[in-house]
Every structure is written in C-alpha cells, then in structure tokens.
Design a protein around this motif. Structure first.
Motif, PDB file in Angstrom:
ATOM      1  N   HIS A 414     -55.265  24.695 -11.117  1.00 46.47           N
ATOM      2  CA  HIS A 414     -54.538  25.486 -10.112  1.00 46.47           C
ATOM      3  C   HIS A 414     -54.003  24.641  -8.963  1.00 46.47           C
ATOM      4  CE1 HIS A 414     -55.871  29.106 -12.112  1.00 46.47           C
ATOM      5  NE2 HIS A 414     -57.132  28.720 -12.013  1.00 46.47           N
ATOM      6  N   ALA A 415     -54.768  23.684  -8.487  1.00 45.82           N
ATOM      7  CA  ALA A 415     -54.346  22.945  -7.298  1.00 45.82           C
ATOM      8  C   ALA A 415     -55.057  21.603  -7.245  1.00 45.82           C
ATOM      9  CB  ALA A 415     -54.632  23.745  -6.029  1.00 45.82           C
ATOM     10  N   LEU A 416     -54.428  20.680  -6.513  1.00 49.20           N
ATOM     11  CA  LEU A 416     -55.030  19.401  -6.191  1.00 49.20           C
ATOM     12  C   LEU A 416     -55.389  19.431  -4.705  1.00 49.20           C
ATOM     13  CD1 LEU A 416     -54.114  15.921  -7.390  1.00 49.20           C
ATOM     14  CD2 LEU A 416     -54.386  16.279  -4.946  1.00 49.20           C
ATOM     15  N   THR A 417     -56.649  19.149  -4.398  1.00 42.95           N
ATOM     16  CA  THR A 417     -57.147  19.258  -3.023  1.00 42.95           C
ATOM     17  C   THR A 417     -57.686  17.909  -2.566  1.00 42.95           C
ATOM     18  OG1 THR A 417     -57.763  21.564  -3.436  1.00 42.95           O
ATOM     19  CG2 THR A 417     -58.695  20.506  -1.484  1.00 42.95           C
ATOM     20  N   LEU A 418     -57.277  17.491  -1.360  1.00 43.48           N
ATOM     21  CA  LEU A 418     -57.747  16.254  -0.751  1.00 43.48           C
ATOM     22  C   LEU A 418     -58.447  16.595   0.557  1.00 43.48           C
ATOM     23  CD1 LEU A 418     -57.874  13.133  -0.508  1.00 43.48           C
ATOM     24  CD2 LEU A 418     -55.650  13.256   0.650  1.00 43.48           C
ATOM     25  N   HIS A 419     -59.747  16.262   0.648  1.00 44.90           N
ATOM     26  CA  HIS A 419     -60.509  16.453   1.883  1.00 44.90           C
ATOM     27  C   HIS A 419     -60.617  15.102   2.594  1.00 44.90           C
ATOM     28  CE1 HIS A 419     -61.662  20.448   0.578  1.00 44.90           C
ATOM     29  NE2 HIS A 419     -62.137  19.960  -0.555  1.00 44.90           N
ATOM     30  N   VAL A 420     -60.302  15.084   3.883  1.00 40.93           N
ATOM     31  CA  VAL A 420     -60.419  13.876   4.702  1.00 40.93           C
ATOM     32  C   VAL A 420     -61.378  14.203   5.843  1.00 40.93           C
ATOM     33  CG1 VAL A 420     -59.222  12.174   6.084  1.00 40.93           C
ATOM     34  CG2 VAL A 420     -58.072  13.175   4.104  1.00 40.93           C
ATOM     35  N   ASP A 421     -62.588  13.639   5.788  1.00 35.62           N
ATOM     36  CA  ASP A 421     -63.614  13.875   6.810  1.00 35.62           C
ATOM     37  C   ASP A 421     -63.688  12.673   7.744  1.00 35.62           C
ATOM     38  OD1 ASP A 421     -64.047  16.091   5.293  1.00 35.62           O
ATOM     39  OD2 ASP A 421     -65.934  15.385   4.402  1.00 35.62           O
ATOM     40  N   ASP A 422     -63.798  12.952   9.039  1.00 38.35           N
ATOM     41  CA  ASP A 422     -63.967  11.855   9.995  1.00 38.35           C
ATOM     42  C   ASP A 422     -65.312  12.013  10.703  1.00 38.35           C
ATOM     43  OD1 ASP A 422     -63.741  13.642  12.216  1.00 38.35           O
ATOM     44  OD2 ASP A 422     -61.559  13.484  12.156  1.00 38.35           O
ATOM     45  N   GLU A 423     -65.605  11.082  11.587  1.00 35.35           N
ATOM     46  CA  GLU A 423     -66.866  11.092  12.322  1.00 35.35           C
ATOM     47  C   GLU A 423     -66.627  11.262  13.811  1.00 35.35           C
ATOM     48  OE1 GLU A 423     -68.967   7.554  11.308  1.00 35.35           O
ATOM     49  OE2 GLU A 423     -69.054   8.022   9.159  1.00 35.35           O
ATOM     50  N   GLY A 424     -65.546  11.960  14.139  1.00 37.15           N
ATOM     51  CA  GLY A 424     -65.192  12.155  15.539  1.00 37.15           C
ATOM     52  C   GLY A 424     -65.831  13.400  16.129  1.00 37.15           C
ATOM     53  N   PRO A 425     -65.348  13.808  17.304  1.00 33.22           N
ATOM     54  CA  PRO A 425     -65.938  14.966  18.001  1.00 33.22           C
ATOM     55  C   PRO A 425     -65.510  16.303  17.433  1.00 33.22           C
ATOM     56  CG  PRO A 425     -64.145  14.068  19.289  1.00 33.22           C
ATOM     57  CD  PRO A 425     -64.308  13.140  18.125  1.00 33.22           C
ATOM     58  N   GLY A 426     -64.530  16.305  16.545  1.00 31.87           N
ATOM     59  CA  GLY A 426     -64.036  17.567  16.022  1.00 31.87           C
ATOM     60  C   GLY A 426     -63.017  18.205  16.942  1.00 31.87           C
ATOM     61  N   VAL A 427     -62.571  19.411  16.574  1.00 30.96           N
ATOM     62  CA  VAL A 427     -61.567  20.147  17.348  1.00 30.96           C
ATOM     63  C   VAL A 427     -62.115  21.540  17.618  1.00 30.96           C
ATOM     64  CG1 VAL A 427     -59.226  21.091  17.362  1.00 30.96           C
ATOM     65  CG2 VAL A 427     -59.664  18.861  16.322  1.00 30.96           C
ATOM     66  N   PRO A 428     -62.092  22.005  18.875  1.00 31.68           N
ATOM     67  CA  PRO A 428     -62.547  23.372  19.147  1.00 31.68           C
ATOM     68  C   PRO A 428     -61.815  24.378  18.264  1.00 31.68           C
ATOM     69  CG  PRO A 428     -62.167  22.184  21.190  1.00 31.68           C
ATOM     70  CD  PRO A 428     -61.657  21.305  20.094  1.00 31.68           C
ATOM     71  N   GLU A 429     -62.549  25.340  17.767  1.00 30.19           N
ATOM     72  CA  GLU A 429     -61.980  26.281  16.791  1.00 30.19           C
ATOM     73  C   GLU A 429     -60.773  27.017  17.364  1.00 30.19           C
ATOM     74  OE1 GLU A 429     -63.482  29.945  13.903  1.00 30.19           O
ATOM     75  OE2 GLU A 429     -64.896  28.811  15.131  1.00 30.19           O
ATOM     76  N   GLN A 430     -60.797  27.351  18.643  1.00 26.67           N
ATOM     77  CA  GLN A 430     -59.695  28.094  19.233  1.00 26.67           C
ATOM     78  C   GLN A 430     -58.449  27.238  19.420  1.00 26.67           C
ATOM     79  OE1 GLN A 430     -62.593  27.503  20.587  1.00 26.67           O
ATOM     80  NE2 GLN A 430     -62.428  26.683  22.665  1.00 26.67           N
ATOM     81  N   ARG A 431     -58.576  25.909  19.231  1.00 35.70           N
ATOM     82  CA  ARG A 431     -57.413  25.025  19.411  1.00 35.70           C
ATOM     83  C   ARG A 431     -56.999  24.347  18.112  1.00 35.70           C
ATOM     84  NH1 ARG A 431     -57.386  21.292  24.583  1.00 35.70           N
ATOM     85  NH2 ARG A 431     -55.172  21.475  24.019  1.00 35.70           N
ATOM     86  N   GLN A 432     -57.554  24.765  16.998  1.00 32.25           N
ATOM     87  CA  GLN A 432     -57.255  24.086  15.733  1.00 32.25           C
ATOM     88  C   GLN A 432     -55.808  24.296  15.298  1.00 32.25           C
ATOM     89  OE1 GLN A 432     -60.196  25.159  12.811  1.00 32.25           O
ATOM     90  NE2 GLN A 432     -61.826  23.989  13.814  1.00 32.25           N
ATOM     91  N   GLU A 433     -55.235  25.468  15.568  1.00 34.52           N
ATOM     92  CA  GLU A 433     -53.834  25.676  15.222  1.00 34.52           C
ATOM     93  C   GLU A 433     -52.909  24.994  16.222  1.00 34.52           C
ATOM     94  OE1 GLU A 433     -52.308  27.094  12.603  1.00 34.52           O
ATOM     95  OE2 GLU A 433     -54.310  27.102  11.711  1.00 34.52           O
ATOM     96  N   GLU A 434     -53.393  24.783  17.416  1.00 32.84           N
ATOM     97  CA  GLU A 434     -52.558  24.186  18.459  1.00 32.84           C
ATOM     98  C   GLU A 434     -52.213  22.737  18.141  1.00 32.84           C
ATOM     99  OE1 GLU A 434     -52.888  23.318  23.277  1.00 32.84           O
ATOM    100  OE2 GLU A 434     -54.338  24.630  22.269  1.00 32.84           O
ATOM    101  N   VAL A 435     -53.098  22.014  17.447  1.00 34.72           N
ATOM    102  CA  VAL A 435     -52.855  20.592  17.198  1.00 34.72           C
ATOM    103  C   VAL A 435     -51.709  20.366  16.226  1.00 34.72           C
ATOM    104  CG1 VAL A 435     -55.264  20.015  17.661  1.00 34.72           C
ATOM    105  CG2 VAL A 435     -54.554  20.508  15.324  1.00 34.72           C
ATOM    106  N   PHE A 436     -51.261  21.418  15.541  1.00 32.45           N
ATOM    107  CA  PHE A 436     -50.128  21.251  14.629  1.00 32.45           C
ATOM    108  C   PHE A 436     -48.791  21.391  15.338  1.00 32.45           C
ATOM    109  CE2 PHE A 436     -53.520  22.680  11.713  1.00 32.45           C
ATOM    110  CZ  PHE A 436     -53.457  21.661  10.768  1.00 32.45           C
ATOM    111  N   GLU A 437     -48.831  21.782  16.614  1.00 29.56           N
ATOM    112  CA  GLU A 437     -47.588  21.910  17.364  1.00 29.56           C
ATOM    113  C   GLU A 437     -47.071  20.523  17.761  1.00 29.56           C
ATOM    114  OE1 GLU A 437     -46.002  24.688  17.832  1.00 29.56           O
ATOM    115  OE2 GLU A 437     -47.563  25.865  16.806  1.00 29.56           O
TER     116      GLU A 437
END
Length: 490
Positions: A414-437
């Motif tokens: 059905h699909a090819l999926t690539l997960h990229v995990d880092d070791e940083g502080p993460g992104v607050p959940e309420q701002r996760q869509e904002e970083v794509f702007e």
C-alpha cells in the motif's frame, strides 16, 4: 465522553461502504415488503380458513343432529345392538356410546378457532334438537379422552372400535366430544375429528414454503443488487484513488468516464479540475520566473549605487535592507522552485537514493550521526530530484535540531513509509502544524529560511503522500514521510 463521539458509537454497526449500505437498505426494504405482504396474505388465509372451519363445523353438527335423532327413534332395547354393529362394521364418522352420565375430561385451552367451532355446533344442534336439550360440547386431547362410564382411555379399547372414527395416528389432533341427554340417565356420547384440513385449533404461522420463498427471493435480490452496486461503484473507487493520488504537475492519463450518467459527470468534472490545476501551476511557475528575472536587475543596480555613497553609516543601513530584501526574494523563489519541479515520473530506487543522502554521515567516512534500518522492497514511481530534496530536507532538519537521526524504512503493497527520529527537544503538539508554514523557525538562533519541512510536505503532497510529526515518548521528534504506491506497473 465528548458529545461528538456519541453518534459514532450509536451507529457503529452501520456499514461505511456504499455497497454495504445499499445491501443493508435493500435487505430492510425486502424484509419490510415481504413481511407486510406475508401479514396480509396470512390474515386472508386465516379468514378463509375460519370460514371453512365454520362451514365444516355446521356440516359436522348436522350429522350429529341426524345421529341423535336416529338414536332417539330406536327402542331402548335396540340401542346397544346398534352400537355394537357400528363398532364392528365401522363406516361412521363418530365414535358413539351410551353412558348413564356425562363424562368429565380435561378440556383444551380456549382459542378463537375452538370457540368458533363450539358456537357453530351448539347453534345447529339446538336448532335441530330443541333449545331445552341438555348437552356438553368440548374439545379434548387424545391423551385425556374418556369413553365409557368406567373412564376407559382410547388406547385401552380394541383398535378396530376407533379406527374409522378417531384414526389420528401419527398425528394427535383435538377430538370434538359431544354429550347429549336423550333420556333419563341416558347420555349419547359422540366423539369425532374435524375434517381435513381443519384438524388444528391453533392459528398457523407462515408455512415453511413461504419462509423459504422469502429467503430465496431476498437472497437473489441482494445478490443482484450487490453486483449492480459493485459495478456502478467501481468508477467511484477509481475517482477516489485518482483524487487521493493526484500530484501537482503529474502528467497522467485522464480518468476514464464510465458508469452511470451522474458518475460520468463527476469524472468529467474531476478531469477538468485537474487540467485547470495543471495550467495554474504552470502559469505560477512562469510568473515567479518572470518576477525573479525582473527583481534581480534593480537589486543589483541598487547595490552598485550604495557602494557610491560617501556616508558609511547610510551605506551599511542600505546594505542591510538590500540583504534582507534579497533574502526574502530568494526564500520565496526557493519555496516555489523546490515545490514545483517539472520532472517525469519514473521508477526510483529509494534504497540507493537514501543511501546516497545519508552516506556522508555513516561510518567510517562520516561521524556516525545517522543510522539506517529497513529497505524498500521494490522501486517507487515518482520524481527523483523532488524525492531527494524532500528526504534531504527532513534529514537536515533532524540533524539541525536533534544532532542525531535514526532512519527506519517500512514498505508494503500500500505505501512506503520513512520514519526519521531525532534526539532533540521535540515540538510542542499545539505547534506541530505551524512548523510547516514558510519562514517559521521555533529556534530563532538557527540559520535558514524556515522552509525545509514545508517544502518536504509539499513534495509529499505532490506524490499523493504526507509528512507528519509526532513526539517520541522517550524524547525526540519523529518525522514520518508516507508515500502511497501508485502508478505501480505489473
């Protein structure tokens, strides 16, 4: 529980597919129609059976009245002789005996059909024999039937005595017992069965044949409706797949216009919409190319004039403004350029492409900040340079904010999926869509235009895919690139 979740749970058993809902509605309609018609048919059948039962009861009562009149006309000494001859020879519809008192037996429960028969029999007998005659009329089960004064059961008599009148084997229909006083201490006992097909006193349900007919007609109707809906919904599935996998600038064949007239109209509208989007994208690329060409010349001219200024403070101020203007123009042009790459779709070896991207970070040449697991099972049909830029932007973002990146490839039909995990502080959940702007950077001290993840998502959308974010429980951010397998060739 949120109020919006209650209707979903209430209707969780309703099918979600068009085929399932059509079959469910068809089944309900068939059951309602068949049930209503069966109820009407059954009510008419019971009415006709009740009328036939009343007619048979009147005929039987006429025979009883004739038998009573006959025994009344016999001298007292001849009556036992006649009874013996009747028992031996048969040929009568009644089992007849003479008792010195009415026999007590357990009667059958009251039913409408039983009451109708008893009323008809009693009415005829009193019309023929007189209103003042003493009589008892009841229905009795064969197991509770008593014959003579001694209370003998039917199965204790010689078989020939009751064979002609009460031959009910292997069934056990109710027996109509009429006891009429024809003289002092002399009761004429008449036992008989109701004539076929009115031997039962219970209201019959739907015949087995009728139930089989309903089941077979419902099954065939559901089969044909299912085939019809599946045939008509196939173009809708193709339309949904084309809409889901539509990519900007993708040159594919138009969607086939097939199915019903409404589906053909929708498919035609979808093809027109895709053509308009393609023309809009092409015109947008030409517009930004023209803007890039037109802005480059005046900015260069202004830089030359700034260098001719004698005041160094004004020169530095103008230079900063020009640098900022050039940065904004470059960012905007890069956003358009990186998300609107005119490439042909071709099979891409993602294993080789990802290996090429991460190779500078892998040991022994690299510093080991990147790890890679999994592999693509087969080539993916897409735009090579766009996919390279998309994956590169995701990896660069992980290394910039998380210092290390761990890549995991998952692939299925059905699909090819690539997960990229880092070791940083993460992104607050309420701002996760904002970083794509565009031009949004959560870490202000980092260099860049703030376009990497936005460009990556746009390229994923162009391939019918998606880029999503999720904070890991153990710390860090997971960026997931999901690319559906479309345009696959057998």
């Amino acid at each position: 529980m949120p109020a919006t979740e209650r209707p979903r749970r209430r209707w969780r058993f309703v099918p979600h597919s068009l085929l399932g809902r059509m079959l469910l509605l068809t089944l309900l309609a068939v059951l309602m129609a068949q049930g209503l018609s069966s109820l009407i048919w059954l009510s008419q059948l019971r009415a006709s059976q009740m009328e036939g039962l009343r007619t048979s009861a009147r005929s039987l009562a006429q025979s009883m009245a004739a038998s009573v009149s006959y025994f009344r006309s016999l001298p007292l000494g001849y009556r036992p002789l006649v009874l013996d001859q009747l028992r031996s020879m048969g040929g009568t519809r009644f089992f007849v005996s003479l008792n010195d008192k009415p026999l007590e037996m357990r009667m059958l429960p009251e039913t409408p059909r039983k009451r109708a028969v008893l009323n008809e029999v009693e009415q005829v007998l009193r019309q023929r024999l007189g209103r003042a005659v003493d009589m008892t009329i009841e229905f009795v089960s064969p197991d509770d039937l008593r014959i003579f004064n001694g209370g003998l059961k039917l199965d204790e008599l010689p078989p020939s005595w009751a064979h002609y009148a009460l031959g009910f084997e292997p069934l056990a229909p109710p027996i109509l017992v009429t006891q009429i006083q024809i003289g002092p201490g002399e009761w004429l006992y008449l036992a008989s069965l109701m004539p076929a097909p009115y031997v039962s006193l219970e209201n019959e349900g739907l015949p087995v044949q009728q139930l089989w007919f309903i089941m077979l007609t419902s099954g065939f109707l559901l089969l044909f409706i299912g085939l019809l809906v599946r045939w008509q919904s196939r173009p809708l599935k193709r339309l949904a797949a084309a809409a889901r996998d539509m990519s900007v600038g993708d040159q594919t064949d138009p969607l086939p216009e097939a199915g019903g007239s409404e589906v053909i109209e929708v498919s035609r509208a979808f093809n027109n919409m895709r053509d308009r989007i393609g023309r809009y994208v092409a015109e947008r690329g030409q517009l930004f190319s023209a803007i890039s060409h037109d802005l480059r010349t005046p900015i260069t001219r202004l830089r030359l004039r700034v260098e001719l200024l004698d005041d160094e403070s004004q020169q530095a101020s103008f230079t900063r403004d020009l640098d900022e203007l050039e940065l904004l123009v470059k960012g905007a042009l890069q956003c358009v350029k990186d998300t609107d790459i005119h490439e042909n779709i071709e099979p891409v070896d993602l294993n080789q492409l990802i290996r090429y991207i991460v190779e500078p970070y892998l040991p022994p040449e690299g510093d080991g900040r990147v790890t890679l697991e999994g592999r693509a099972l087969r080539p993916y049909f897409g735009k090579p340079l766009a996919l390279k830029r998309c994956i590169g932007n995701v990896l660069d973002n992980a290394l910039k904010y998380g210092e290390r990146a761990h890549l995991l490839i998952e692939d299925d039909k059905h699909a090819l999926t690539l997960h990229v995990d880092d070791e940083g502080p993460g992104v607050p959940e309420q701002r996760q869509e904002e970083v794509f702007e565009p031009h949004v950077r959560l870490a202000g001290q980092q260099q860049g235009y703030g376009l990497g993840l936005g460009i990556a998502r746009n390229i994923a959308h162009a391939h019918g895919g998606e880029v999503s974010l999720r904070n890991l429980r153990e710390g860090g951010l997971r960026v997931t690139l999901r690319l559906p397998r479309r345009h696959e060739q057998a």
